[in-house]
Write an enzyme that holds these catalytic residues in place. Structure first.
Site, PDB file in Angstrom:
ATOM      1  N   SER A 177     -47.035  74.106  28.867  1.00 62.94           N
ATOM      2  CA  SER A 177     -47.787  73.510  27.766  1.00 62.94           C
ATOM      3  C   SER A 177     -47.649  74.260  26.454  1.00 62.94           C
ATOM      4  O   SER A 177     -46.919  75.239  26.345  1.00 62.94           O
ATOM      5  CB  SER A 177     -49.269  73.390  28.104  1.00 62.94           C
ATOM      6  OG  SER A 177     -49.851  74.684  28.193  1.00 62.94           O
TER       7      SER A 177
ATOM      8  N   TYR B 281     -46.987  69.399  26.793  1.00 64.38           N
ATOM      9  CA  TYR B 281     -48.289  68.763  26.584  1.00 64.38           C
ATOM     10  C   TYR B 281     -49.236  69.758  25.938  1.00 64.38           C
ATOM     11  O   TYR B 281     -49.065  70.975  26.047  1.00 64.38           O
ATOM     12  CB  TYR B 281     -48.864  68.226  27.899  1.00 64.38           C
ATOM     13  CG  TYR B 281     -49.091  69.287  28.943  1.00 64.38           C
ATOM     14  CD1 TYR B 281     -50.330  69.908  29.077  1.00 64.38           C
ATOM     15  CD2 TYR B 281     -48.068  69.684  29.799  1.00 64.38           C
ATOM     16  CE1 TYR B 281     -50.536  70.900  30.026  1.00 64.38           C
ATOM     17  CE2 TYR B 281     -48.266  70.663  30.748  1.00 64.38           C
ATOM     18  CZ  TYR B 281     -49.503  71.264  30.862  1.00 64.38           C
ATOM     19  OH  TYR B 281     -49.700  72.246  31.804  1.00 64.38           O
TER      20      TYR B 281
END
Length: 116
Positions: free
Chosen positions: A25, A58
């Site tokens: 991430s 993400y």
């Protein structure tokens, strides 16, 4: 017809860290997430201005007003602390709606990633 358009963009933000051993991430200061209308878990594309790398991951929420922009997991190999990146997310929408849609654009201070 549906098309994909830029929904959110954090333009020219400075990488504050790279954590190869985190599960993945990009950690983004909560203030920047809110200003750009990016939510936790949303897929984002990253463009590294310094080396031309383009990749996706993400978003996860960082501490509010921390200025944190940390690439985690394998993405950490694509940046160095101090690199300037652009963070973008996209949305699908009807073609006619897309003609008038205005994305959230955020231009942080490159020195400390603040919005001041």
């Amino acid at each position: 017809m549906q098309i994909e358009v830029v929904k959110s963009k954090i333009h020219r933000v400075t990488v504050t860290g790279a954590d190869l051993n985190y599960i993945g991430s990009i950690t983004i200061d909560e203030v920047l997430l809110e200003a750009s209308n990016i939510i936790e878990g949303e897929k984002v594309n990253i463009v590294n201005i310094n080396n031309g790398e383009r990749f996706e991951t993400y978003a996860i929420k960082g501490a509010k007003n921390s200025g944190e922009i940390t690439l985690n997991g394998p993405a950490a190999r694509k940046v160095h602390k101090g690199d300037i990146i652009i963070i973008m997310s996209y949305a699908r929408m009807d073609f006619e709606k897309a003609k008038t849609f205005k994305p959230w654009l955020v231009f942080p201070n490159e020195k400390d990633n603040s919005l001041k």
